[in-house]
Design a protein around this motif. Structure first.
Motif, PDB file in Angstrom:
ATOM      1  N   LEU A  71      50.066 161.839  58.531  1.00 53.90           N
ATOM      2  CA  LEU A  71      49.348 160.549  57.826  1.00 53.90           C
ATOM      3  C   LEU A  71      49.343 160.746  56.443  1.00 53.90           C
ATOM      4  CD1 LEU A  71      45.831 160.232  60.040  1.00 53.90           C
ATOM      5  CD2 LEU A  71      48.052 159.012  60.121  1.00 53.90           C
ATOM      6  N   LEU A  72      49.264 161.816  55.938  1.00 56.61           N
ATOM      7  CA  LEU A  72      49.512 162.174  54.373  1.00 56.61           C
ATOM      8  C   LEU A  72      51.335 161.612  54.011  1.00 56.61           C
ATOM      9  CD1 LEU A  72      48.867 163.329  51.484  1.00 56.61           C
ATOM     10  CD2 LEU A  72      49.537 165.441  52.262  1.00 56.61           C
ATOM     11  N   ALA A  73      52.059 162.051  54.956  1.00 62.70           N
ATOM     12  CA  ALA A  73      53.562 161.267  54.958  1.00 62.70           C
ATOM     13  C   ALA A  73      53.156 159.751  54.828  1.00 62.70           C
ATOM     14  CB  ALA A  73      54.373 161.758  55.856  1.00 62.70           C
ATOM     15  N   CYS A  74      52.573 159.337  55.838  1.00 59.26           N
ATOM     16  CA  CYS A  74      52.578 157.689  55.647  1.00 59.26           C
ATOM     17  C   CYS A  74      51.815 157.240  54.401  1.00 59.26           C
ATOM     18  CB  CYS A  74      51.412 157.234  56.782  1.00 59.26           C
ATOM     19  SG  CYS A  74      52.485 157.451  58.484  1.00 59.26           S
TER      20      CYS A  74
ATOM     21  N   ALA B 180      54.067 166.267  48.218  1.00 58.73           N
ATOM     22  CA  ALA B 180      55.141 166.449  49.405  1.00 58.73           C
ATOM     23  C   ALA B 180      55.013 167.877  50.206  1.00 58.73           C
ATOM     24  CB  ALA B 180      56.404 166.082  48.853  1.00 58.73           C
ATOM     25  N   CYS B 181      54.717 168.869  49.116  1.00 57.86           N
ATOM     26  CA  CYS B 181      54.787 170.306  49.612  1.00 57.86           C
ATOM     27  C   CYS B 181      53.633 170.291  50.781  1.00 57.86           C
ATOM     28  CB  CYS B 181      54.744 171.364  48.532  1.00 57.86           C
ATOM     29  SG  CYS B 181      56.280 171.640  47.753  1.00 57.86           S
ATOM     30  N   SER B 182      52.560 169.678  50.526  1.00 58.99           N
ATOM     31  CA  SER B 182      51.548 169.804  51.289  1.00 58.99           C
ATOM     32  C   SER B 182      51.568 168.815  52.639  1.00 58.99           C
ATOM     33  CB  SER B 182      50.135 169.190  50.769  1.00 58.99           C
ATOM     34  OG  SER B 182      50.317 168.004  50.289  1.00 58.99           O
TER      35      SER B 182
ATOM     36  N   GLU C 276      60.647 165.364  51.669  1.00 56.89           N
ATOM     37  CA  GLU C 276      61.648 164.843  50.370  1.00 56.89           C
ATOM     38  C   GLU C 276      60.982 163.617  49.712  1.00 56.89           C
ATOM     39  OE1 GLU C 276      65.675 164.555  51.379  1.00 56.89           O
ATOM     40  OE2 GLU C 276      65.888 166.591  52.325  1.00 56.89           O
ATOM     41  N   VAL C 277      61.130 163.791  48.293  1.00 58.09           N
ATOM     42  CA  VAL C 277      60.429 162.794  47.578  1.00 58.09           C
ATOM     43  C   VAL C 277      61.795 162.189  46.712  1.00 58.09           C
ATOM     44  CG1 VAL C 277      58.145 163.280  47.763  1.00 58.09           C
ATOM     45  CG2 VAL C 277      59.622 164.101  45.925  1.00 58.09           C
TER      46      VAL C 277
ATOM     47  N   ALA D  85      61.673 156.486  44.156  1.00 55.19           N
ATOM     48  CA  ALA D  85      60.797 155.367  44.834  1.00 55.19           C
ATOM     49  C   ALA D  85      59.450 156.011  44.928  1.00 55.19           C
ATOM     50  CB  ALA D  85      61.246 155.112  46.397  1.00 55.19           C
ATOM     51  N   HIS D  86      59.068 157.377  45.333  1.00 49.80           N
ATOM     52  CA  HIS D  86      57.985 157.909  45.476  1.00 49.80           C
ATOM     53  C   HIS D  86      57.295 158.385  44.081  1.00 49.80           C
ATOM     54  CE1 HIS D  86      60.017 159.222  49.477  1.00 49.80           C
ATOM     55  NE2 HIS D  86      58.597 159.158  49.736  1.00 49.80           N
ATOM     56  N   TRP D  87      58.202 158.487  43.097  1.00 49.23           N
ATOM     57  CA  TRP D  87      57.680 158.867  41.897  1.00 49.23           C
ATOM     58  C   TRP D  87      57.132 157.648  41.401  1.00 49.23           C
ATOM     59  CZ3 TRP D  87      63.239 161.195  40.353  1.00 49.23           C
ATOM     60  CH2 TRP D  87      63.227 162.455  41.073  1.00 49.23           C
ATOM     61  N   ASN D  88      57.930 156.519  41.424  1.00 48.71           N
ATOM     62  CA  ASN D  88      57.409 154.976  41.035  1.00 48.71           C
ATOM     63  C   ASN D  88      56.112 154.930  41.560  1.00 48.71           C
ATOM     64  OD1 ASN D  88      59.438 154.675  39.375  1.00 48.71           O
ATOM     65  ND2 ASN D  88      60.864 153.551  40.811  1.00 48.71           N
TER      66      ASN D  88
END
Length: 319
Positions: A47-50, A131-133, A138-139, A142-145
């Motif tokens: 769910l965190l990844a989601c 992401a480590c958690s 991988e980030v 797009a994730h940074w934005n």
């Protein structure tokens, strides 16, 4: 003949009893799986990844329902036994677990972003820690934005709600927020920080072309080398120390009954924090994620108006 009939009836009754008993044991086994800490930990990571997805269109509004549908379509990814969705009670139990974990993760994300504001941490470091958690997902840009967008929303939210327990007002405010400020926030900042927003805005845009994009505090800063992870940023509640908090911060639990509020009625004078006399408060200290949903909706509406086609809209949103 009578004895044979009774024997067949007895066999049928025994078979039905066995099937019911077996079904009960299977349901109990599935319930035990849902109640286990290992299952909850694995589901928490998924769910965190989601919620870290850069394509997420809402964090509160219908999010639980959409994620439940997504889980049903990808049982193997979430490691959900197929039988869970065949039973109403088990599906309800899973839904409650998902709701609780989503609230917990939202609270953890807000906490981590608040710490990053206070420490003026590079947004890439923050993304990598999160992401480590999540089993080391991988980030990319797009994730940074998306993280930069969430942190900008949090800057505005902390200022508007005067929540400065972790990050003081002078840290929460940066000139880069000026394009997102309405007149109610202008007045608040000018009074409390003794600054002139108009002068700062003029300076900001005059020097924008020559501005160093790698300066500290720039949410979109990207280093030339791979950044290291600041261990001081690691929040134990994110599971980075092999433990995951399962109780959500109730002060940050969104109002799920009325997620959208009526924030779409805000005008150019009002950001919804009741900073203008006579205006209703649409945002308060426990509705950060409702505020994020509102800001995302504004962004999507703006893109939709400028998009030449549905394909262009979807392409722009997915960036």
């Amino acid at each position: 003949t009578g004895d044979l009939f009774l024997m067949l009836v007895d066999m049928k009754a025994s078979l039905v009893k066995y099937e019911l008993s077996n079904q009960t044991h299977q349901l109990q086994a599935l319930q035990d799986i849902l109640s286990s800490k290992d299952f909850e930990l694995g589901l928490h990571n998924c769910l965190l990844a989601c919620l870290l997805s850069p394509n997420l269109t809402a964090y509160v509004t219908d999010t639980q329902r959409h994620i439940m549908d997504f889980i049903f379509e990808h049982l193997d990814v979430f490691k959900i036994p197929a039988g869970v969705f065949d039973d109403v009670e088990l599906r309800g139990s899973l839904g409650r677990i998902v709701t609780k974990l989503l609230a917990t993760i939202r609270s953890q994300l807000k906490s981590q972003l608040t710490i990053s504001i206070a420490k003026k941490t590079c947004i890439i470091n923050v993304s990598k820690v999160l992401a480590c958690s999540s089993s080391g997902m991988e980030v990319d840009a797009a994730h940074w934005n998306r993280m930069a967008f969430l942190r900008r929303c949090l800057h505005l939210f902390l200022i508007g709600t005067s929540d400065h327990k972790v990050a003081t007002l002078d840290i929460c405010f940066t000139p880069r927020l000026i394009p997102n400020l309405k007149s109610d926030m202008h007045k608040k900042l000018e009074q409390e920080l003794h600054i002139n927003i108009s002068d700062m805005e003029w300076t900001l845009f005059k020097d924008n072309a020559n501005e160093d994009d790698t300066s500290e505090g720039n949410d979109n800063w990207e280093p030339l080398t791979e950044p290291s992870i600041d261990l001081d940023l690691r929040d134990p509640s994110l599971g980075l120390d092999d433990s995951v908090a399962v109780d959500a911060d109730t002060d940050d639990t969104p109002d799920l009954e009325n997620p959208g509020s009526d924030a779409d009625e805000l005008d150019e004078m009002d950001l919804g924090f009741r900073l203008v006399s006579g205006k209703a408060a649409h945002c308060n200290g426990n509705k950060f994620w409702n505020y994020v949903d509102y800001m995302l909706n504004l962004l999507h509406e703006s893109v939709r108006k400028d998009a030449a086609s549905k394909e262009d809209f979807e392409k722009t949103i997915s960036r």
